[in-house]
Design an enzyme around this catalytic site. Structure first.
Site, mmCIF file in Angstrom:
data_model
loop_
_atom_site.group_PDB
_atom_site.id
_atom_site.type_symbol
_atom_site.label_atom_id
_atom_site.label_comp_id
_atom_site.label_asym_id
_atom_site.label_seq_id
_atom_site.Cartn_x
_atom_site.Cartn_y
_atom_site.Cartn_z
ATOM 1 N N LEU A 133 0.868 -1.171 0.000
ATOM 2 C CA LEU A 133 0.000 0.000 0.000
ATOM 3 C C LEU A 133 0.906 1.224 0.000
ATOM 4 O O LEU A 133 1.932 1.239 0.685
ATOM 5 C CB LEU A 133 -0.900 0.039 1.245
ATOM 6 N N ASP A 134 0.530 2.253 -0.731
ATOM 7 C CA ASP A 134 1.291 3.498 -0.706
ATOM 8 C C ASP A 134 1.286 4.085 0.693
ATOM 9 O O ASP A 134 0.376 3.825 1.493
ATOM 10 C CB ASP A 134 0.681 4.519 -1.671
ATOM 11 N N ILE A 135 2.278 4.924 0.988
ATOM 12 C CA ILE A 135 2.386 5.547 2.298
ATOM 13 C C ILE A 135 1.126 6.329 2.662
ATOM 14 O O ILE A 135 0.691 6.320 3.817
ATOM 15 C CB ILE A 135 3.641 6.455 2.374
#
Length: 324
Positions: A133-135
């Protein structure tokens, strides 16, 4: 919280040069990794090593040697810590990640990452994520508890056998009759980490399962189900249709704004354009097979839509949103 970490050993690319090139040749081959870095200071401090020996500029590297570099301790950025454990069994841990917390070490984040925090909390150094998952993306993410269990789950993600559903808030009134987005994607010529529509790109397909228009804002709440698993697929598809995700820096309407933000990282300065301090994308549902042959279906309990609305109201007030 902010913390001074213990430093980090970073594995550098393997030396693929023929014969026995000296280390200087190797550094020139990988110059992009060291732009603006105090390389001479690192040599003096003995931060370059390979095969249990400290390297100097005159050191010889054989073909296949893999140097490593010690990054001295630094104070990491503050990250949120409201991590919710959604499911745990003998082989799998699933948590609900807040936005602003990176999953694995990247850039200035090393110990202030979801992986490090969970390993410390569970006392399990073998814990490893089976997808990404992206930050700035919040929501459900799964971790294998042992190395020999990781492949079982990872294969399901790689073969697109996982059922996933995301909630997103986008700018504009998204068409309610659009149920499938078929849009091949390729790398952007300006921002190499960005995916953009390209008829000759890699096929990418997203299901739009639900659309709700926010009457108070010129925005729409979507339920998106990625059928293929391309990097940044949902963000690229929404932006490619002209409905970028609210708060999305990279896929916003103005790429120059993102490039300026990369230089100063002053999110507050651009809130009038992005409206939220992070992208409004949330991994809400996750369904995958278990080693026992059953289906594990999980749903996040975070009310992200209400959180986004509260932040939008705050950003509209004098003084803007509280980024902490």
């Amino acid at each position: 919280m902010a913390r001074l970490n213990h430093g980090q050993w970073i594995l550098l690319p393997k030396n693929k040069g023929p014969g026995q090139p000296v280390l200087d040749d190797y550094l020139q081959q990988h110059a992009r990794l060291f732009v603006g870095k105090p390389v001479d200071t690192w040599f003096e401090a003995g931060y370059f090593q390979c095969n249990d020996r400290t390297l100097t500029r005159e050191s010889v590297l054989r073909s296949g040697d893999q140097p490593r570099l010690f990054r001295p301790p630094w104070e990491e950025p503050v990250v949120p810590d409201d991590i919710h454990i959604v499911h745990e069994d003998a082989s799998l841990l699933v948590v609900d990640k807040p936005p602003g917390l990176p999953v694995t070490p990247t850039g200035d984040f090393y110990q202030n990452t979801l992986l490090h925090l969970l390993r410390a909390q569970t006392n399990n150094a073998a814990l490893s994520p089976v997808h990404r998952l992206d930050i700035e993306t919040s929501g459900l993410i799964a971790f294998a508890k042992q190395p020999d269990q990781r492949g079982f789950y990872q294969m399901q993600f790689q073969q697109n056998r996982i059922a996933k559903s995301y909630t997103a808030l986008v700018f504009g009134r998204f068409p309610t009759k659009l149920t499938i987005i078929e849009m091949p994607l390729a790398k952007d010529s300006l921002i190499y980490t960005k995916a953009v529509p390209d008829p000759d790109g890699i096929p990418a397909r997203t299901e739009v399962a639900a659309v709700a228009h926010d009457l108070d804002q010129d925005m729409s709440v979507l339920e998106l189900k990625p059928i293929t698993g391309r990097t940044n697929q949902l963000r690229a598809h929404c932006a490619g249709l002209g409905f970028p995700i609210v708060g999305d820096k990279k896929y916003g309407a103005d790429p120059q704004l993102f490039l300026r933000w990369l230089e100063d990282k002053n999110t507050a300065a651009y809130l009038t354009r992005w409206r939220l301090p992070y992208q409004a994308l949330h991994s809400r549902c996750l369904a995958l097979d278990t080693p026992a042959g059953t289906c594990l279906a999980l749903t996040s309990q975070r009310d992200v839509v209400q959180t986004w609305r509260d932040l939008l109201q705050q950003s509209a007030r004098p003084g803007g949103a509280d980024l902490n």
